[in-house]
Design a protein around this motif. Structure first.
Motif, PDB file in Angstrom:
ATOM      1  N   HIS A 131     101.961  56.785  43.786  1.00 46.56           N
ATOM      2  CA  HIS A 131     101.855  55.648  42.866  1.00 46.56           C
ATOM      3  C   HIS A 131     100.551  54.876  43.071  1.00 46.56           C
ATOM      4  CE1 HIS A 131     105.623  55.643  40.728  1.00 46.56           C
ATOM      5  NE2 HIS A 131     106.302  55.811  41.843  1.00 46.56           N
ATOM      6  N   GLY A 132      99.600  55.082  42.176  1.00 43.58           N
ATOM      7  CA  GLY A 132      98.389  54.258  42.152  1.00 43.58           C
ATOM      8  C   GLY A 132      97.404  54.499  43.279  1.00 43.58           C
ATOM      9  N   VAL A 133      97.679  55.454  44.177  1.00 44.48           N
ATOM     10  CA  VAL A 133      96.812  55.650  45.343  1.00 44.48           C
ATOM     11  C   VAL A 133      96.559  57.139  45.591  1.00 44.48           C
ATOM     12  CG1 VAL A 133      97.548  53.513  46.468  1.00 44.48           C
ATOM     13  CG2 VAL A 133      98.763  55.651  46.945  1.00 44.48           C
ATOM     14  N   TYR A 163      99.659  53.366  36.797  1.00 40.15           N
ATOM     15  CA  TYR A 163     100.284  52.319  35.994  1.00 40.15           C
ATOM     16  C   TYR A 163      99.384  52.101  34.778  1.00 40.15           C
ATOM     17  CZ  TYR A 163     102.908  51.604  40.282  1.00 40.15           C
ATOM     18  OH  TYR A 163     103.686  51.787  41.393  1.00 40.15           O
ATOM     19  N   PHE A 164      99.798  52.658  33.661  1.00 35.37           N
ATOM     20  CA  PHE A 164      98.958  52.783  32.466  1.00 35.37           C
ATOM     21  C   PHE A 164      99.161  51.607  31.524  1.00 35.37           C
ATOM     22  CE2 PHE A 164      98.777  54.524  28.047  1.00 35.37           C
ATOM     23  CZ  PHE A 164      97.423  54.806  27.994  1.00 35.37           C
ATOM     24  N   VAL A 165      98.071  51.060  31.035  1.00 34.93           N
ATOM     25  CA  VAL A 165      98.110  49.956  30.071  1.00 34.93           C
ATOM     26  C   VAL A 165      97.242  50.328  28.877  1.00 34.93           C
ATOM     27  CG1 VAL A 165      97.427  47.576  29.627  1.00 34.93           C
ATOM     28  CG2 VAL A 165      98.553  48.164  31.781  1.00 34.93           C
ATOM     29  N   ASP A 166      97.823  50.237  27.670  1.00 30.67           N
ATOM     30  CA  ASP A 166      97.051  50.476  26.450  1.00 30.67           C
ATOM     31  C   ASP A 166      96.345  49.177  26.077  1.00 30.67           C
ATOM     32  OD1 ASP A 166      95.974  51.110  24.054  1.00 30.67           O
ATOM     33  OD2 ASP A 166      97.823  51.846  23.130  1.00 30.67           O
ATOM     34  N   ASP A 167      95.082  49.083  26.476  1.00 25.49           N
ATOM     35  CA  ASP A 167      94.306  47.862  26.238  1.00 25.49           C
ATOM     36  C   ASP A 167      93.431  47.976  24.994  1.00 25.49           C
ATOM     37  OD1 ASP A 167      92.695  49.825  27.442  1.00 25.49           O
ATOM     38  OD2 ASP A 167      91.226  48.299  28.021  1.00 25.49           O
ATOM     39  N   THR A 168      93.577  49.053  24.202  1.00 27.65           N
ATOM     40  CA  THR A 168      92.732  49.204  23.021  1.00 27.65           C
ATOM     41  C   THR A 168      93.069  48.125  22.003  1.00 27.65           C
ATOM     42  OG1 THR A 168      94.311  50.819  22.159  1.00 27.65           O
ATOM     43  CG2 THR A 168      92.432  51.686  23.358  1.00 27.65           C
ATOM     44  N   GLY A 169      92.049  47.477  21.518  1.00 22.84           N
ATOM     45  CA  GLY A 169      92.251  46.394  20.554  1.00 22.84           C
ATOM     46  C   GLY A 169      92.595  45.068  21.194  1.00 22.84           C
ATOM     47  N   ILE A 170      92.553  44.988  22.542  1.00 20.86           N
ATOM     48  CA  ILE A 170      92.871  43.740  23.256  1.00 20.86           C
ATOM     49  C   ILE A 170      91.627  43.297  24.013  1.00 20.86           C
ATOM     50  CG2 ILE A 170      94.323  42.666  25.020  1.00 20.86           C
ATOM     51  CD1 ILE A 170      96.447  44.759  24.404  1.00 20.86           C
ATOM     52  N   LYS A 200      87.113  57.148  40.530  1.00 19.08           N
ATOM     53  CA  LYS A 200      86.573  55.995  39.801  1.00 19.08           C
ATOM     54  C   LYS A 200      87.686  55.182  39.152  1.00 19.08           C
ATOM     55  CE  LYS A 200      82.028  58.001  38.673  1.00 19.08           C
ATOM     56  NZ  LYS A 200      81.155  58.469  37.559  1.00 19.08           N
ATOM     57  N   LEU A 201      88.666  55.867  38.584  1.00 13.51           N
ATOM     58  CA  LEU A 201      89.803  55.175  37.950  1.00 13.51           C
ATOM     59  C   LEU A 201      90.614  54.389  38.975  1.00 13.51           C
ATOM     60  CD1 LEU A 201      91.034  57.967  35.493  1.00 13.51           C
ATOM     61  CD2 LEU A 201      90.097  55.735  34.837  1.00 13.51           C
ATOM     62  N   VAL A 202      90.846  54.992  40.140  1.00 14.94           N
ATOM     63  CA  VAL A 202      91.605  54.313  41.199  1.00 14.94           C
ATOM     64  C   VAL A 202      90.848  53.074  41.680  1.00 14.94           C
ATOM     65  CG1 VAL A 202      92.464  54.517  43.567  1.00 14.94           C
ATOM     66  CG2 VAL A 202      92.827  56.382  41.950  1.00 14.94           C
ATOM     67  N   SER A 203      89.556  53.222  41.880  1.00 17.49           N
ATOM     68  CA  SER A 203      88.751  52.084  42.327  1.00 17.49           C
ATOM     69  C   SER A 203      88.759  50.960  41.304  1.00 17.49           C
ATOM     70  CB  SER A 203      87.306  52.531  42.599  1.00 17.49           C
ATOM     71  OG  SER A 203      87.263  53.474  43.643  1.00 17.49           O
ATOM     72  N   ASP A 204      88.569  51.323  40.026  1.00 17.99           N
ATOM     73  CA  ASP A 204      88.573  50.310  38.970  1.00 17.99           C
ATOM     74  C   ASP A 204      89.920  49.596  38.889  1.00 17.99           C
ATOM     75  OD1 ASP A 204      87.269  49.195  36.397  1.00 17.99           O
ATOM     76  OD2 ASP A 204      89.188  49.970  35.687  1.00 17.99           O
ATOM     77  N   ALA A 205      91.001  50.360  39.026  1.00 19.27           N
ATOM     78  CA  ALA A 205      92.339  49.771  38.935  1.00 19.27           C
ATOM     79  C   ALA A 205      92.601  48.779  40.067  1.00 19.27           C
ATOM     80  CB  ALA A 205      93.394  50.881  38.953  1.00 19.27           C
ATOM     81  N   THR A 216      95.685  51.198  35.276  1.00 14.30           N
ATOM     82  CA  THR A 216      94.739  52.123  34.672  1.00 14.30           C
ATOM     83  C   THR A 216      94.646  51.792  33.190  1.00 14.30           C
ATOM     84  OG1 THR A 216      95.354  53.875  36.232  1.00 14.30           O
ATOM     85  CG2 THR A 216      94.182  54.547  34.230  1.00 14.30           C
ATOM     86  N   LEU A 217      93.496  51.297  32.751  1.00 11.44           N
ATOM     87  CA  LEU A 217      93.316  50.920  31.351  1.00 11.44           C
ATOM     88  C   LEU A 217      93.038  52.163  30.502  1.00 11.44           C
ATOM     89  CD1 LEU A 217      91.110  47.715  31.654  1.00 11.44           C
ATOM     90  CD2 LEU A 217      93.592  47.955  31.845  1.00 11.44           C
ATOM     91  N   LYS A 218      93.631  52.185  29.314  1.00 10.01           N
ATOM     92  CA  LYS A 218      93.419  53.320  28.419  1.00 10.01           C
ATOM     93  C   LYS A 218      91.948  53.468  28.066  1.00 10.01           C
ATOM     94  CE  LYS A 218      95.185  55.427  24.169  1.00 10.01           C
ATOM     95  NZ  LYS A 218      96.155  55.290  23.050  1.00 10.01           N
ATOM     96  N   SER A 219      91.266  52.359  27.878  1.00 10.84           N
ATOM     97  CA  SER A 219      89.843  52.420  27.527  1.00 10.84           C
ATOM     98  C   SER A 219      89.042  53.078  28.644  1.00 10.84           C
ATOM     99  CB  SER A 219      89.308  51.013  27.250  1.00 10.84           C
ATOM    100  OG  SER A 219      89.470  50.172  28.392  1.00 10.84           O
ATOM    101  N   LYS A 220      89.396  52.771  29.896  1.00 14.71           N
ATOM    102  CA  LYS A 220      88.690  53.358  31.041  1.00 14.71           C
ATOM    103  C   LYS A 220      89.048  54.836  31.190  1.00 14.71           C
ATOM    104  CE  LYS A 220      85.790  52.180  34.292  1.00 14.71           C
ATOM    105  NZ  LYS A 220      84.486  51.570  33.968  1.00 14.71           N
TER     106      LYS A 220
END
Length: 280
Positions: A131-133, A163-170, A200-205, A216-220
């Motif tokens: 999970h996330g790591v 842990y995925f978040v759809d941030d498109t349009g936000i 890179k995704l793990v670090s950004d998250a 984890t942002l969908k845009s990323k």
């Protein structure tokens, strides 16, 4: 498993008594046991011997004679030694969703034990998706290296349950201000480019988008998707939640189209939803 059984006879005010001492182990820890037995009833514990397997209930307390904590049994049952096997004679499955003890409160097995068990069962590979790591990767790589040094062949598929978040349009302010729904999502590494992108995704998250969980942002993900395989995950995944929310078919197809594969778990994994709710 019982080991180092010892019987001593002592004199008490009520006459002779036997003190039965032994230890037992689950191969991760060992405990000493001690109990008094009437010499006439030693036949009751005839099966209590080195190498026997027991299920024991008792009191864990400090023993002044041994100067250590011991278990004083008040009930015991002899068990048959049992090892789980995979006897399927066709092509063995490959697990693509597996947690190690690096997943907080979701697993207790080490990467080494998981890989060694899969190899023992004749599996060719297993995915590690904590999970996330990604902290289990060195141990997983070491286990595979040991297998190959001994002449075996096995592959670890590096991955993560994000842990995925759809941030498109936000916009960022909205993302920081409100509680955006997050979903579970499996990310598997296909090649070295994908491995670097996952790091890179793990670090950004963790650094930029940690809100109770590393998000984890969908845009990323869209930006760093090369070399990665995206799976829909468990009942906490975006697609399964949309099914539960009775979303229209076109919405389900739109969500499903984002994923490289859809995960279908054993029915038992989702039974808690029936047990804890009014779902049929």
């Amino acid at each position: 498993e019982v080991f180092q059984k010892e019987v001593r006879t002592i004199n008490t005010k009520r006459g002779e008594s036997n003190v039965v001492s032994f230890s037992f182990s689950d191969y991760t820890n060992s405990i000493n046991c001690s109990m008094f037995m009437d010499p006439k009833r030693m036949g009751d514990i005839a099966e209590l011997k080195d190498g026997a397997f027991l299920l024991i209930r008792g009191f864990y307390e400090f023993d002044n004679f041994k100067k250590d904590f011991i278990l004083k049994p008040n009930a015991m049952a002899v068990l048959q030694s049992y090892s789980e096997t995979d006897d399927y004679d066709g092509e063995k499955r490959i697990e693509l969703h597996c947690h190690t003890n690096m997943s907080e409160k979701d697993a207790v097995c080490s990467a080494e034990s998981i890989i060694n068990q899969a190899y023992k069962w004749g599996h060719k590979a297993v995915a590690i998706t904590d999970h996330g790591v990604v902290q289990a990767y060195p141990a997983a790589a070491g286990a595979v290296k040991s297998i190959r040094k001994s002449g075996g062949d096995f592959k670890v598929i590096y991955g993560m349950e994000g842990y995925f978040v759809d941030d498109t349009g936000i916009d960022v302010a909205t993302l920081n201000a409100k509680q955006i729904k997050r979903y579970h999502q499996i990310i598997l590494v296909k090649d070295l480019v994908g491995l670097k992108n996952l790091y890179k995704l793990v670090s950004d998250a963790h650094i930029n988008n940690f809100k109770g969980r590393p998000l984890t942002l969908k845009s990323k993900l869209n930006e760093l998707r090369e070399g990665l395989i995206i799976g829909s995950a468990c009942e906490a995944g975006e697609l399964f939640q949309a099914v539960l929310d009775n979303k229209p078919e076109e919405e389900l197809l739109r969500i499903a189209d984002y994923y490289d594969y859809l995960e279908i778990q054993p029915i038992g994994n989702n039974y808690f939803m029936v047990r804890e709710s009014s779902l049929p």
